[in-house]
Design a protein around this motif. Sequence first.
Motif, short mmCIF file in Angstrom:
data_model
loop_
_atom_site.label_atom_id
_atom_site.label_comp_id
_atom_site.label_asym_id
_atom_site.label_seq_id
_atom_site.Cartn_x
_atom_site.Cartn_y
_atom_site.Cartn_z
N VAL A 163 -57.82 65.37 -9.58
CA VAL A 163 -58.74 64.29 -9.25
C VAL A 163 -58.77 64.14 -7.73
CG1 VAL A 163 -59.19 61.81 -9.44
CG2 VAL A 163 -58.26 63.06 -11.40
N VAL A 164 -59.96 64.01 -7.16
CA VAL A 164 -60.10 63.85 -5.72
C VAL A 164 -60.24 62.36 -5.40
CG1 VAL A 164 -61.56 64.31 -3.71
CG2 VAL A 164 -61.14 66.11 -5.41
N VAL A 165 -59.39 61.86 -4.54
CA VAL A 165 -59.42 60.47 -4.10
C VAL A 165 -59.74 60.45 -2.61
CG1 VAL A 165 -58.08 58.35 -3.82
CG2 VAL A 165 -57.75 59.77 -5.85
N ALA A 166 -60.64 59.57 -2.20
CA ALA A 166 -61.03 59.52 -0.79
C ALA A 166 -61.26 58.07 -0.35
CB ALA A 166 -62.30 60.33 -0.55
N ASP A 167 -60.98 57.83 0.90
CA ASP A 167 -61.20 56.52 1.52
C ASP A 167 -61.83 56.77 2.89
OD1 ASP A 167 -61.18 53.98 2.52
OD2 ASP A 167 -59.01 53.78 2.64
N PRO A 168 -63.14 57.01 2.93
CA PRO A 168 -63.79 57.33 4.20
C PRO A 168 -63.63 56.22 5.23
CG PRO A 168 -65.23 57.81 2.34
CD PRO A 168 -64.08 57.03 1.80
N ALA A 169 -63.55 56.60 6.50
CA ALA A 169 -63.44 55.62 7.58
C ALA A 169 -64.70 54.76 7.61
CB ALA A 169 -63.24 56.32 8.91
N ARG A 170 -64.50 53.46 7.78
CA ARG A 170 -65.63 52.53 7.70
C ARG A 170 -65.97 51.90 9.03
NH1 ARG A 170 -62.41 51.32 3.48
NH2 ARG A 170 -61.71 49.37 4.42
N ARG A 171 -65.57 52.54 10.13
CA ARG A 171 -65.92 51.99 11.44
C ARG A 171 -66.45 53.10 12.34
NH1 ARG A 171 -64.05 46.82 12.29
NH2 ARG A 171 -62.52 46.07 10.79
N ASP A 172 -67.46 52.76 13.13
CA ASP A 172 -67.97 53.74 14.07
C ASP A 172 -67.22 53.61 15.39
OD1 ASP A 172 -71.04 51.87 14.73
OD2 ASP A 172 -68.99 51.52 15.41
N ASP A 183 -73.02 57.18 7.66
CA ASP A 183 -72.26 56.80 8.85
C ASP A 183 -70.75 56.83 8.63
OD1 ASP A 183 -74.54 56.40 10.30
OD2 ASP A 183 -74.67 54.27 9.86
N LEU A 184 -70.33 57.02 7.38
CA LEU A 184 -68.90 57.04 7.09
C LEU A 184 -68.31 58.41 7.40
CD1 LEU A 184 -68.88 55.07 3.72
CD2 LEU A 184 -68.78 54.21 6.06
N LEU A 185 -67.00 58.46 7.54
CA LEU A 185 -66.30 59.70 7.84
C LEU A 185 -65.21 59.95 6.79
CD1 LEU A 185 -65.84 59.23 11.70
CD2 LEU A 185 -67.49 60.70 10.55
N PRO A 186 -65.39 60.98 5.95
CA PRO A 186 -66.58 61.86 5.87
C PRO A 186 -67.75 61.15 5.20
CG PRO A 186 -65.05 62.39 4.12
CD PRO A 186 -64.35 61.36 4.97
N PRO A 187 -69.00 61.62 5.46
CA PRO A 187 -70.18 61.01 4.84
C PRO A 187 -70.08 61.07 3.32
CG PRO A 187 -70.81 62.47 6.63
CD PRO A 187 -69.35 62.71 6.39
N LEU A 188 -70.47 59.98 2.66
CA LEU A 188 -70.28 59.89 1.21
C LEU A 188 -71.04 60.98 0.45
CD1 LEU A 188 -70.27 56.13 0.23
CD2 LEU A 188 -68.36 57.69 0.53
N LEU A 200 -64.01 62.27 -9.23
CA LEU A 200 -63.94 61.80 -7.84
C LEU A 200 -63.79 60.28 -7.83
CD1 LEU A 200 -64.34 62.39 -4.76
CD2 LEU A 200 -66.80 62.14 -5.16
N VAL A 201 -62.90 59.79 -6.98
CA VAL A 201 -62.69 58.36 -6.77
C VAL A 201 -62.86 58.08 -5.28
CG1 VAL A 201 -61.14 56.40 -7.10
CG2 VAL A 201 -60.98 58.39 -8.63
N VAL A 202 -63.77 57.17 -4.94
CA VAL A 202 -64.01 56.88 -3.53
C VAL A 202 -63.91 55.38 -3.31
CG1 VAL A 202 -65.55 57.16 -1.57
CG2 VAL A 202 -65.58 58.85 -3.40
N ALA A 231 -65.24 48.17 -3.06
CA ALA A 231 -66.04 48.73 -4.13
C ALA A 231 -65.50 50.14 -4.36
CB ALA A 231 -67.52 48.78 -3.75
N CYS A 232 -65.09 50.43 -5.56
CA CYS A 232 -64.54 51.75 -5.87
C CYS A 232 -65.53 52.51 -6.73
CB CYS A 232 -63.19 51.60 -6.58
SG CYS A 232 -62.25 53.14 -6.65
N LEU A 233 -65.84 53.72 -6.29
CA LEU A 233 -66.80 54.57 -7.00
C LEU A 233 -66.04 55.58 -7.84
CD1 LEU A 233 -69.25 55.25 -4.02
CD2 LEU A 233 -69.16 53.26 -5.54
N TRP A 234 -66.39 55.65 -9.13
CA TRP A 234 -65.72 56.56 -10.07
C TRP A 234 -66.76 57.51 -10.66
CZ3 TRP A 234 -60.40 55.77 -10.93
CH2 TRP A 234 -59.89 54.56 -10.45
N THR A 235 -66.40 58.78 -10.81
CA THR A 235 -67.35 59.75 -11.38
C THR A 235 -66.72 60.47 -12.57
OG1 THR A 235 -66.67 61.69 -10.08
CG2 THR A 235 -68.23 60.15 -9.05
#
Length: 404
Positions: A163-172, A183-188, A200-202, A231-235
Amino acid sequence: MAYPFSDADVAFLRSAEGVAALRACAGLSLRPGDRIADVAVVRGVAGERHAAAVLETLVLRGKASSKIDGSADWLFTGDALQQASASPVARHRAARLAGRDVHDVTCSVGADLVELARVARRCVGSDLDTVRLAMARHNCGRAEVAATVLRADALRPVSTGAVVVADPARRDGSGRRTWRPADLLPPLDELAEVHRGRDLVVKCAPGLDPALTPWADEVELVSLDGQVREACLWTGGLAGTARRATVLGSDGTQWTIAGEEPDEVPSAAPGEWIVDPDGAVVRAGLVRHYAARHGLWQLDERIAYLTGDTPPPGVRAFRIAEYGPYSEKSLRSILRRHEVGRLEILIRGLDVDPDALRRRMKPRGTEEATVVLTRVGRSPVAYLCRAERIPATGAPGNGTGPAD
Protein backbone atom coordinates in the motif's frame (compact mmCIF):
# COMPACT_ATOMS: atom_id res chain seq x y z
CA MET A 1 12.13 31.32 10.22
CA ALA A 2 12.76 27.65 11.07
CA TYR A 3 16.33 26.59 11.71
CA PRO A 4 17.82 24.83 8.63
CA PHE A 5 19.20 21.57 10.02
CA SER A 6 22.12 20.04 8.12
CA ASP A 7 23.28 16.44 7.86
CA ALA A 8 26.14 17.38 10.20
CA ASP A 9 23.65 18.73 12.74
CA VAL A 10 21.72 15.48 12.77
CA ALA A 11 24.90 13.43 13.05
CA PHE A 12 25.89 15.46 16.12
CA LEU A 13 22.45 15.24 17.72
CA ARG A 14 22.48 11.44 17.31
CA SER A 15 26.00 11.09 18.69
CA ALA A 16 26.79 10.39 22.34
CA GLU A 17 28.04 13.95 22.69
CA GLY A 18 24.86 15.38 21.20
CA VAL A 19 22.57 13.20 23.31
CA ALA A 20 24.48 14.31 26.42
CA ALA A 21 24.16 17.98 25.43
CA LEU A 22 20.42 17.65 24.89
CA ARG A 23 19.99 15.97 28.26
CA ALA A 24 22.10 18.58 30.02
CA CYS A 25 19.97 21.38 28.57
CA ALA A 26 16.58 19.69 28.90
CA GLY A 27 15.70 21.68 32.02
CA LEU A 28 15.94 25.10 30.39
CA SER A 29 12.76 27.17 30.51
CA LEU A 30 12.87 28.16 26.80
CA ARG A 31 10.55 31.07 27.59
CA PRO A 32 11.09 34.23 25.50
CA GLY A 33 12.22 36.18 28.55
CA ASP A 34 14.92 33.62 29.29
CA ARG A 35 16.20 33.40 25.72
CA ILE A 36 19.55 35.12 26.29
CA ALA A 37 20.33 33.05 29.39
CA ASP A 38 19.25 29.80 27.67
CA VAL A 39 21.45 30.49 24.65
CA ALA A 40 24.42 31.10 26.92
CA VAL A 41 23.88 27.79 28.71
CA VAL A 42 23.52 25.84 25.46
CA ARG A 43 26.67 27.42 24.01
CA GLY A 44 28.56 26.46 27.14
CA VAL A 45 27.41 22.84 26.91
CA ALA A 46 27.33 22.18 23.15
CA GLY A 47 29.75 24.79 21.84
CA GLU A 48 29.10 27.59 19.37
CA ARG A 49 29.02 25.24 16.38
CA HIS A 50 26.16 23.07 17.64
CA ALA A 51 24.27 25.44 19.95
CA ALA A 52 21.60 26.47 17.42
CA ALA A 53 20.76 22.86 16.50
CA VAL A 54 20.52 21.85 20.17
CA LEU A 55 18.37 24.82 21.12
CA GLU A 56 16.01 24.33 18.16
CA THR A 57 15.67 20.64 18.97
CA LEU A 58 14.71 21.42 22.56
CA VAL A 59 12.10 23.93 21.37
CA LEU A 60 10.64 21.47 18.84
CA ARG A 61 10.52 18.65 21.37
CA GLY A 62 8.53 20.91 23.64
CA LYS A 63 6.03 21.62 20.87
CA ALA A 64 5.84 17.96 19.89
CA SER A 65 5.01 16.76 23.41
CA SER A 66 1.31 17.58 23.04
CA LYS A 67 1.07 16.30 19.47
CA ILE A 68 3.15 13.15 19.09
CA ASP A 69 3.14 10.48 21.77
CA GLY A 70 6.48 9.25 23.08
CA SER A 71 8.50 11.85 21.19
CA ALA A 72 10.54 13.23 24.11
CA ASP A 73 13.83 12.18 22.51
CA TRP A 74 12.88 12.48 18.82
CA LEU A 75 14.42 14.78 16.23
CA PHE A 76 12.38 17.19 14.10
CA THR A 77 12.60 20.05 11.67
CA GLY A 78 10.11 22.86 12.20
CA ASP A 79 8.23 22.24 8.95
CA ALA A 80 8.16 18.47 9.48
CA LEU A 81 6.67 18.82 12.94
CA GLN A 82 4.05 21.23 11.71
CA GLN A 83 2.93 18.86 8.95
CA ALA A 84 3.08 15.68 11.06
CA SER A 85 -0.21 14.12 12.09
CA ALA A 86 -1.20 14.13 15.73
CA SER A 87 -0.71 10.62 17.12
CA PRO A 88 -4.44 9.72 17.46
CA VAL A 89 -5.02 10.69 13.82
CA ALA A 90 -1.95 8.79 12.59
CA ARG A 91 -2.98 5.71 14.60
CA HIS A 92 -6.48 5.80 13.18
CA ARG A 93 -5.16 5.90 9.63
CA ALA A 94 -2.62 3.16 10.33
CA ALA A 95 -5.27 0.90 11.87
CA ARG A 96 -7.00 0.64 8.50
CA LEU A 97 -3.75 -0.78 7.09
CA ALA A 98 -3.06 -3.34 9.80
CA GLY A 99 -1.43 -6.52 8.52
CA ARG A 100 -0.57 -5.04 5.10
CA ASP A 101 2.77 -4.27 3.50
CA VAL A 102 3.02 -0.47 3.54
CA HIS A 103 5.33 2.03 1.83
CA ASP A 104 5.23 5.61 3.14
CA VAL A 105 6.67 7.44 0.12
CA THR A 106 6.91 10.83 1.87
CA CYS A 107 7.97 9.64 5.30
CA SER A 108 9.71 12.87 6.40
CA VAL A 109 10.91 12.49 10.02
CA GLY A 110 8.80 9.37 10.52
CA ALA A 111 5.88 10.53 12.67
CA ASP A 112 3.33 8.63 10.57
CA LEU A 113 5.85 5.93 9.69
CA VAL A 114 6.18 4.92 13.34
CA GLU A 115 2.44 4.33 13.68
CA LEU A 116 2.33 2.42 10.40
CA ALA A 117 5.25 0.23 11.44
CA ARG A 118 3.47 -0.75 14.67
CA VAL A 119 0.64 -2.48 12.77
CA ALA A 120 1.92 -3.24 9.24
CA ARG A 121 3.30 -6.61 8.23
CA ARG A 122 6.28 -4.89 6.62
CA CYS A 123 6.94 -1.18 6.43
CA VAL A 124 9.16 1.01 4.24
CA GLY A 125 9.63 4.76 4.49
CA SER A 126 11.26 6.93 1.86
CA ASP A 127 11.92 10.59 1.18
CA LEU A 128 14.33 12.77 -0.80
CA ASP A 129 15.50 14.90 2.12
CA THR A 130 18.56 13.32 3.70
CA VAL A 131 18.18 15.33 6.91
CA ARG A 132 14.64 14.11 7.45
CA LEU A 133 15.61 10.55 6.56
CA ALA A 134 18.33 10.56 9.22
CA MET A 135 15.79 11.90 11.71
CA ALA A 136 13.29 9.21 10.67
CA ARG A 137 15.86 6.47 11.32
CA HIS A 138 16.57 7.99 14.72
CA ASN A 139 12.88 8.31 15.60
CA CYS A 140 12.01 4.78 14.50
CA GLY A 141 14.85 3.51 16.64
CA ARG A 142 13.65 5.46 19.67
CA ALA A 143 10.10 4.15 19.10
CA GLU A 144 11.50 0.60 18.75
CA VAL A 145 9.68 -0.15 15.50
CA ALA A 146 10.98 -2.01 12.47
CA ALA A 147 10.92 0.06 9.30
CA THR A 148 13.27 0.21 6.33
CA VAL A 149 14.17 3.84 5.62
CA LEU A 150 15.68 4.78 2.26
CA ARG A 151 16.10 7.69 -0.12
CA ALA A 152 13.68 7.64 -3.05
CA ASP A 153 11.42 9.91 -5.10
CA ALA A 154 7.69 9.43 -4.44
CA LEU A 155 7.10 9.74 -8.20
CA ARG A 156 9.58 6.96 -9.06
CA PRO A 157 8.23 3.75 -7.49
CA VAL A 158 10.80 1.48 -5.82
CA SER A 159 8.39 -0.99 -4.24
CA THR A 160 5.72 -3.35 -5.51
CA GLY A 161 2.67 -4.84 -3.87
CA ALA A 162 2.67 -2.54 -0.84
CA VAL A 163 0.00 0.00 0.00
CA VAL A 164 1.35 3.45 -0.91
CA VAL A 165 0.91 6.14 1.74
CA ALA A 166 1.71 9.78 0.99
CA ASP A 167 1.49 13.15 2.71
CA PRO A 168 2.33 15.79 0.10
CA ALA A 169 3.77 19.09 1.33
CA ARG A 170 1.02 21.66 1.70
CA ARG A 171 3.01 24.89 1.65
CA ASP A 172 4.62 26.79 -1.18
CA GLY A 173 7.84 28.75 -0.98
CA SER A 174 6.18 31.78 0.62
CA GLY A 175 4.79 29.77 3.50
CA ARG A 176 1.15 30.24 2.43
CA ARG A 177 -1.12 27.23 2.48
CA THR A 178 -1.93 25.92 -1.00
CA TRP A 179 -5.04 23.99 -1.91
CA ARG A 180 -4.72 23.17 -5.61
CA PRO A 181 -3.58 19.56 -6.16
CA ALA A 182 -1.02 20.71 -8.73
CA ASP A 183 0.64 22.98 -6.15
CA LEU A 184 1.38 20.17 -3.69
CA LEU A 185 4.70 18.33 -3.53
CA PRO A 186 4.44 15.83 -5.05
CA PRO A 187 1.43 16.94 -7.16
CA LEU A 188 -1.61 14.81 -6.32
CA ASP A 189 -2.59 13.90 -9.85
CA GLU A 190 0.95 12.84 -10.74
CA LEU A 191 1.14 10.79 -7.56
CA ALA A 192 -2.14 9.03 -8.39
CA GLU A 193 -1.07 8.38 -11.99
CA VAL A 194 2.35 6.98 -11.06
CA HIS A 195 0.80 4.57 -8.55
CA ARG A 196 -2.28 3.69 -10.59
CA GLY A 197 -3.48 0.16 -9.91
CA ARG A 198 -2.11 0.11 -6.37
CA ASP A 199 -3.97 0.82 -3.15
CA LEU A 200 -3.16 4.44 -2.34
CA VAL A 201 -3.70 6.52 0.80
CA VAL A 202 -3.08 10.27 0.62
CA LYS A 203 -3.31 12.63 3.56
CA CYS A 204 -4.50 16.09 2.49
CA ALA A 205 -5.53 19.35 4.11
CA PRO A 206 -9.21 19.36 5.10
CA GLY A 207 -9.95 22.32 2.81
CA LEU A 208 -9.16 20.35 -0.35
CA ASP A 209 -12.10 20.16 -2.76
CA PRO A 210 -12.84 16.44 -3.37
CA ALA A 211 -14.05 17.31 -6.87
CA LEU A 212 -10.42 18.02 -7.76
CA THR A 213 -9.40 14.42 -7.01
CA PRO A 214 -11.89 12.27 -8.99
CA TRP A 215 -9.49 9.30 -8.79
CA ALA A 216 -10.11 8.99 -5.02
CA ASP A 217 -12.66 6.29 -4.23
CA GLU A 218 -13.22 7.48 -0.66
CA VAL A 219 -12.77 10.85 1.01
CA GLU A 220 -12.56 10.65 4.80
CA LEU A 221 -12.68 13.81 6.90
CA VAL A 222 -11.04 13.32 10.30
CA SER A 223 -11.34 15.56 13.35
CA LEU A 224 -9.61 15.41 16.71
CA ASP A 225 -11.10 17.04 19.81
CA GLY A 226 -13.44 19.11 17.66
CA GLN A 227 -10.82 20.36 15.18
CA VAL A 228 -10.84 19.02 11.61
CA ARG A 229 -7.31 17.77 10.98
CA GLU A 230 -7.27 16.19 7.53
CA ALA A 231 -9.01 14.84 4.47
CA CYS A 232 -7.70 11.37 3.71
CA LEU A 233 -8.08 9.96 0.21
CA TRP A 234 -8.42 6.18 -0.13
CA THR A 235 -8.37 4.19 -3.39
CA GLY A 236 -8.97 0.66 -4.58
CA GLY A 237 -9.65 -2.07 -2.05
CA LEU A 238 -9.01 0.31 0.85
CA ALA A 239 -12.11 2.39 0.14
CA GLY A 240 -15.29 1.42 1.95
CA THR A 241 -17.59 4.31 1.10
CA ALA A 242 -17.51 7.44 -1.04
CA ARG A 243 -17.74 9.81 1.94
CA ARG A 244 -16.88 9.27 5.57
CA ALA A 245 -16.49 11.42 8.68
CA THR A 246 -14.44 10.14 11.60
CA VAL A 247 -14.49 11.93 14.93
CA LEU A 248 -11.63 11.20 17.35
CA GLY A 249 -11.03 12.27 20.93
CA SER A 250 -7.72 12.42 22.77
CA ASP A 251 -9.39 10.27 25.43
CA GLY A 252 -9.59 7.39 22.95
CA THR A 253 -13.22 7.85 21.94
CA GLN A 254 -14.04 7.41 18.27
CA TRP A 255 -17.03 7.20 15.98
CA THR A 256 -17.62 7.36 12.27
CA ILE A 257 -20.48 7.98 9.87
CA ALA A 258 -20.68 7.13 6.18
CA GLY A 259 -22.60 8.28 3.13
CA GLU A 260 -24.61 5.07 2.81
CA GLU A 261 -26.53 5.74 6.01
CA PRO A 262 -30.11 7.12 5.86
CA ASP A 263 -30.40 10.88 5.36
CA GLU A 264 -34.13 11.52 5.26
CA VAL A 265 -34.82 14.25 7.81
CA PRO A 266 -37.29 17.14 7.77
CA SER A 267 -36.78 20.85 8.27
CA ALA A 268 -39.07 22.05 11.04
CA ALA A 269 -39.51 24.30 14.06
CA PRO A 270 -36.88 24.02 16.76
CA GLY A 271 -37.03 21.34 19.44
CA GLU A 272 -35.57 21.77 22.90
CA TRP A 273 -31.94 21.74 21.76
CA ILE A 274 -29.68 23.03 18.97
CA VAL A 275 -26.77 20.79 17.91
CA ASP A 276 -23.80 22.02 15.90
CA PRO A 277 -22.36 18.88 14.23
CA ASP A 278 -18.64 18.18 14.35
CA GLY A 279 -16.71 19.91 11.58
CA ALA A 280 -15.73 16.57 10.01
CA VAL A 281 -19.43 15.75 9.56
CA VAL A 282 -20.11 19.15 8.02
CA ARG A 283 -17.13 19.06 5.63
CA ALA A 284 -17.96 15.51 4.57
CA GLY A 285 -21.49 16.61 3.64
CA LEU A 286 -23.06 14.19 6.12
CA VAL A 287 -25.12 16.55 8.28
CA ARG A 288 -28.44 14.96 7.30
CA HIS A 289 -27.03 11.47 7.87
CA TYR A 290 -25.91 12.51 11.35
CA ALA A 291 -29.34 13.99 12.04
CA ALA A 292 -31.12 10.82 10.93
CA ARG A 293 -28.87 8.67 13.12
CA HIS A 294 -29.70 10.70 16.23
CA GLY A 295 -33.34 11.59 15.64
CA LEU A 296 -32.66 15.24 14.91
CA TRP A 297 -33.94 17.54 12.18
CA GLN A 298 -32.83 20.71 10.42
CA LEU A 299 -33.87 24.26 11.16
CA ASP A 300 -33.27 25.01 7.48
CA GLU A 301 -32.27 22.54 4.78
CA ARG A 302 -29.33 24.72 3.70
CA ILE A 303 -27.90 25.29 7.18
CA ALA A 304 -25.84 22.78 9.19
CA TYR A 305 -27.44 23.54 12.57
CA LEU A 306 -29.64 20.69 13.79
CA THR A 307 -32.34 20.60 16.43
CA GLY A 308 -34.23 18.03 18.46
CA ASP A 309 -35.54 17.07 21.88
CA THR A 310 -32.66 14.75 22.85
CA PRO A 311 -29.07 15.68 21.94
CA PRO A 312 -26.56 12.99 20.93
CA PRO A 313 -24.25 11.63 23.64
CA GLY A 314 -20.84 13.18 24.17
CA VAL A 315 -21.50 16.51 22.48
CA ARG A 316 -21.73 20.11 23.62
CA ALA A 317 -25.35 21.04 22.87
CA PHE A 318 -27.39 24.22 23.34
CA ARG A 319 -30.66 24.20 25.28
CA ILE A 320 -32.97 26.85 23.82
CA ALA A 321 -34.27 29.39 26.32
CA GLU A 322 -35.84 31.85 23.89
CA TYR A 323 -35.82 32.58 20.17
CA GLY A 324 -37.23 34.98 17.65
CA PRO A 325 -36.45 37.19 14.65
CA TYR A 326 -32.97 38.64 14.84
CA SER A 327 -32.07 42.30 14.96
CA GLU A 328 -29.49 43.95 17.14
CA LYS A 329 -32.23 45.81 19.01
CA SER A 330 -34.21 42.65 19.77
CA LEU A 331 -31.08 40.71 20.74
CA ARG A 332 -29.99 43.46 23.13
CA SER A 333 -33.42 43.28 24.76
CA ILE A 334 -33.22 39.48 25.14
CA LEU A 335 -29.76 39.70 26.73
CA ARG A 336 -30.99 42.29 29.26
CA ARG A 337 -34.07 40.24 30.06
CA HIS A 338 -31.96 37.16 30.79
CA GLU A 339 -29.28 39.19 32.59
CA VAL A 340 -26.53 37.89 30.28
CA GLY A 341 -23.03 39.19 30.94
CA ARG A 342 -20.79 36.52 29.43
CA LEU A 343 -21.74 35.77 25.87
CA GLU A 344 -20.74 33.26 23.20
CA ILE A 345 -22.00 33.92 19.67
CA LEU A 346 -22.26 31.17 17.04
CA ILE A 347 -23.19 32.06 13.46
CA ARG A 348 -24.10 30.17 10.29
CA GLY A 349 -25.65 31.63 7.15
CA LEU A 350 -25.39 35.29 8.19
CA ASP A 351 -22.69 37.84 7.43
CA VAL A 352 -22.12 38.95 11.03
CA ASP A 353 -18.81 39.41 12.86
CA PRO A 354 -19.38 37.77 16.28
CA ASP A 355 -16.62 39.74 18.04
CA ALA A 356 -17.86 43.06 16.74
CA LEU A 357 -21.46 42.15 17.60
CA ARG A 358 -20.49 41.17 21.16
CA ARG A 359 -18.82 44.55 21.64
CA ARG A 360 -21.92 46.35 20.40
CA MET A 361 -24.21 44.32 22.67
CA LYS A 362 -22.20 45.33 25.78
CA PRO A 363 -23.62 42.50 27.95
CA ARG A 364 -23.47 43.49 31.61
CA GLY A 365 -25.44 40.86 33.53
CA THR A 366 -24.29 38.00 35.71
CA GLU A 367 -25.48 35.04 33.63
CA GLU A 368 -23.77 33.08 30.85
CA ALA A 369 -25.40 32.26 27.53
CA THR A 370 -24.81 31.26 23.94
CA VAL A 371 -26.56 33.05 21.11
CA VAL A 372 -26.99 31.05 17.91
CA LEU A 373 -27.59 33.28 14.90
CA THR A 374 -28.74 31.75 11.63
CA ARG A 375 -31.38 32.08 9.01
CA VAL A 376 -34.54 30.07 8.40
CA GLY A 377 -35.56 30.57 4.83
CA ARG A 378 -34.66 34.21 4.21
CA SER A 379 -35.28 35.34 7.77
CA PRO A 380 -32.49 35.83 10.32
CA VAL A 381 -33.27 34.20 13.67
CA ALA A 382 -31.61 34.44 17.08
CA TYR A 383 -31.68 31.59 19.61
CA LEU A 384 -30.65 32.30 23.20
CA CYS A 385 -29.28 29.06 24.64
CA ARG A 386 -27.52 27.51 27.62
CA ALA A 387 -24.58 25.35 26.61
CA GLU A 388 -24.35 21.93 28.23
CA ARG A 389 -21.92 19.06 27.85
CA ILE A 390 -23.89 15.88 27.21
CA PRO A 391 -22.16 12.86 28.78
CA ALA A 392 -21.63 9.61 26.95
CA THR A 393 -24.85 8.24 28.45
CA GLY A 394 -26.78 10.86 26.50
CA ALA A 395 -28.41 12.51 29.52
CA PRO A 396 -27.94 16.29 29.84
CA GLY A 397 -25.19 17.21 32.25
CA ASN A 398 -24.06 20.37 33.94
CA GLY A 399 -23.83 23.55 31.92
CA THR A 400 -20.32 24.16 30.63
CA GLY A 401 -20.79 27.82 29.96
CA PRO A 402 -19.76 29.59 26.77
CA ALA A 403 -16.23 29.92 25.53
CA ASP A 404 -14.44 33.25 25.74
